[in-house]
Design a protein around this motif. Structure first.
Motif, PDB file in Angstrom:
ATOM      1  N   UNK A 138       0.839  -1.190   0.000  1.00  0.00           N
ATOM      2  CA  UNK A 138       0.000   0.000   0.000  1.00  0.00           C
ATOM      3  C   UNK A 138       0.874   1.241   0.000  1.00  0.00           C
ATOM      4  N   UNK A 139       0.495   2.207  -0.816  1.00  0.00           N
ATOM      5  CA  UNK A 139       1.111   3.536  -0.782  1.00  0.00           C
ATOM      6  C   UNK A 139      -0.021   4.540  -0.734  1.00  0.00           C
ATOM      7  N   UNK A 140       0.018   5.384   0.283  1.00  0.00           N
ATOM      8  CA  UNK A 140      -1.034   6.400   0.427  1.00  0.00           C
ATOM      9  C   UNK A 140      -0.454   7.609   1.141  1.00  0.00           C
ATOM     10  N   UNK A 141      -0.554   8.759   0.489  1.00  0.00           N
ATOM     11  CA  UNK A 141      -0.038  10.019   1.022  1.00  0.00           C
ATOM     12  C   UNK A 141       1.418   9.838   1.448  1.00  0.00           C
ATOM     13  N   UNK A 142       1.724   9.959   2.737  1.00  0.00           N
ATOM     14  CA  UNK A 142       3.111   9.891   3.198  1.00  0.00           C
ATOM     15  C   UNK A 142       3.486   8.536   3.803  1.00  0.00           C
ATOM     16  N   UNK A 143       2.717   7.489   3.497  1.00  0.00           N
ATOM     17  CA  UNK A 143       2.956   6.167   4.080  1.00  0.00           C
ATOM     18  C   UNK A 143       3.099   5.116   2.991  1.00  0.00           C
ATOM     19  N   UNK A 144       4.071   4.240   3.178  1.00  0.00           N
ATOM     20  CA  UNK A 144       4.238   3.080   2.294  1.00  0.00           C
ATOM     21  C   UNK A 144       4.357   1.856   3.203  1.00  0.00           C
ATOM     22  N   UNK A 181      15.771   7.442   3.725  1.00  0.00           N
ATOM     23  CA  UNK A 181      15.442   8.839   4.007  1.00  0.00           C
ATOM     24  C   UNK A 181      14.103   8.956   4.733  1.00  0.00           C
ATOM     25  N   UNK A 182      13.445   7.817   4.943  1.00  0.00           N
ATOM     26  CA  UNK A 182      12.138   7.808   5.598  1.00  0.00           C
ATOM     27  C   UNK A 182      12.247   7.125   6.957  1.00  0.00           C
ATOM     28  N   UNK A 183      11.376   7.521   7.901  1.00  0.00           N
ATOM     29  CA  UNK A 183      11.238   6.762   9.142  1.00  0.00           C
ATOM     30  C   UNK A 183      10.691   5.394   8.774  1.00  0.00           C
ATOM     31  N   UNK A 184      11.083   4.381   9.541  1.00  0.00           N
ATOM     32  CA  UNK A 184      10.640   3.013   9.246  1.00  0.00           C
ATOM     33  C   UNK A 184      10.292   2.296  10.546  1.00  0.00           C
ATOM     34  N   UNK A 185       9.162   1.623  10.525  1.00  0.00           N
ATOM     35  CA  UNK A 185       8.773   0.760  11.637  1.00  0.00           C
ATOM     36  C   UNK A 185       8.602  -0.636  11.059  1.00  0.00           C
ATOM     37  N   UNK A 186       9.282  -1.619  11.669  1.00  0.00           N
ATOM     38  CA  UNK A 186       9.184  -2.995  11.187  1.00  0.00           C
ATOM     39  C   UNK A 186       8.697  -3.902  12.310  1.00  0.00           C
ATOM     40  N   UNK A 187       7.990  -4.947  11.907  1.00  0.00           N
ATOM     41  CA  UNK A 187       7.575  -5.982  12.843  1.00  0.00           C
ATOM     42  C   UNK A 187       7.821  -7.336  12.183  1.00  0.00           C
ATOM     43  N   UNK A 188       8.336  -8.274  12.967  1.00  0.00           N
ATOM     44  CA  UNK A 188       8.572  -9.637  12.484  1.00  0.00           C
ATOM     45  C   UNK A 188       7.288 -10.438  12.689  1.00  0.00           C
ATOM     46  N   UNK A 247      13.582 -18.472   7.119  1.00  0.00           N
ATOM     47  CA  UNK A 247      12.778 -17.449   6.451  1.00  0.00           C
ATOM     48  C   UNK A 247      12.184 -16.493   7.489  1.00  0.00           C
ATOM     49  N   UNK A 248      12.301 -15.196   7.190  1.00  0.00           N
ATOM     50  CA  UNK A 248      11.675 -14.183   8.044  1.00  0.00           C
ATOM     51  C   UNK A 248      10.689 -13.389   7.191  1.00  0.00           C
ATOM     52  N   UNK A 249       9.487 -13.207   7.726  1.00  0.00           N
ATOM     53  CA  UNK A 249       8.460 -12.396   7.086  1.00  0.00           C
ATOM     54  C   UNK A 249       8.296 -11.134   7.935  1.00  0.00           C
ATOM     55  N   UNK A 250       8.494  -9.993   7.288  1.00  0.00           N
ATOM     56  CA  UNK A 250       8.423  -8.689   7.935  1.00  0.00           C
ATOM     57  C   UNK A 250       7.257  -7.875   7.374  1.00  0.00           C
ATOM     58  N   UNK A 251       6.740  -6.985   8.181  1.00  0.00           N
ATOM     59  CA  UNK A 251       5.861  -5.931   7.708  1.00  0.00           C
ATOM     60  C   UNK A 251       6.598  -4.634   8.002  1.00  0.00           C
ATOM     61  N   UNK A 252       6.799  -3.811   6.983  1.00  0.00           N
ATOM     62  CA  UNK A 252       7.524  -2.555   7.143  1.00  0.00           C
ATOM     63  C   UNK A 252       6.628  -1.385   6.781  1.00  0.00           C
ATOM     64  N   UNK A 253       6.629  -0.374   7.628  1.00  0.00           N
ATOM     65  CA  UNK A 253       5.860   0.845   7.383  1.00  0.00           C
ATOM     66  C   UNK A 253       6.864   1.986   7.265  1.00  0.00           C
ATOM     67  N   UNK A 254       6.858   2.654   6.107  1.00  0.00           N
ATOM     68  CA  UNK A 254       7.750   3.788   5.856  1.00  0.00           C
ATOM     69  C   UNK A 254       6.931   5.066   5.894  1.00  0.00           C
ATOM     70  N   UNK A 255       7.453   6.067   6.610  1.00  0.00           N
ATOM     71  CA  UNK A 255       6.720   7.319   6.799  1.00  0.00           C
ATOM     72  C   UNK A 255       7.592   8.492   6.399  1.00  0.00           C
ATOM     73  N   UNK A 256       7.083   9.337   5.498  1.00  0.00           N
ATOM     74  CA  UNK A 256       7.801  10.559   5.103  1.00  0.00           C
ATOM     75  C   UNK A 256       7.686  11.601   6.189  1.00  0.00           C
TER      76      UNK A 256
END
Length: 100
Positions: free
Chosen positions: A22-28, A46-53, A91-100
């Motif tokens: 998903x990409x919406x406004x300032x979030x990917x 260049x973006x803040x990033x929050x990851x969860x395993x 194998x590791x499955x991550x969810x990453x949220x990038x914020x501008x």
């Protein structure tokens, strides 16, 4: 776009696959699949990033501290902070949220 989050093909051993969900406004939001990494991976965003395993376990180094991440562990990585994915166990499955 609709798809099953855990429906993926494995990348080659010692590599990763990034899929934008998903990409919406300032979030990917991305799904990352790491397949048995033994070669250190360096990142600088260049973006803040929050990851969860969501599956598996990994070791990530940031600012001289090694973080052991297991299922359910999350980490906030500020923009412009170099970090290294040292290795993963299988194998590791991550969810990453990038914020501008």
């Amino acid at each position: 776009m609709s798809s099953e989050f855990f429906d993926y093909s494995l990348p080659e051993l010692d590599s990763e696959d990034f899929t934008t969900l998903l990409e919406h406004k300032n979030v990917k939001i991305s799904r990352i699949i790491s397949n048995t990494l033994k070669t250190e991976q360096k990142f600088l965003s260049e973006k803040d990033e929050w990851v969860i395993v969501l599956q598996g376990c990994a070791k990530l180094e940031m600012n001289g501290t090694v973080h052991k991440l297991t299922k359910g562990s999350s980490l906030f990585i500020p923009a412009n902070t170099e970090h290294k994915l040292l290795k993963t166990k299988k194998v590791v499955v991550w969810l990453a949220v990038y914020i501008d």
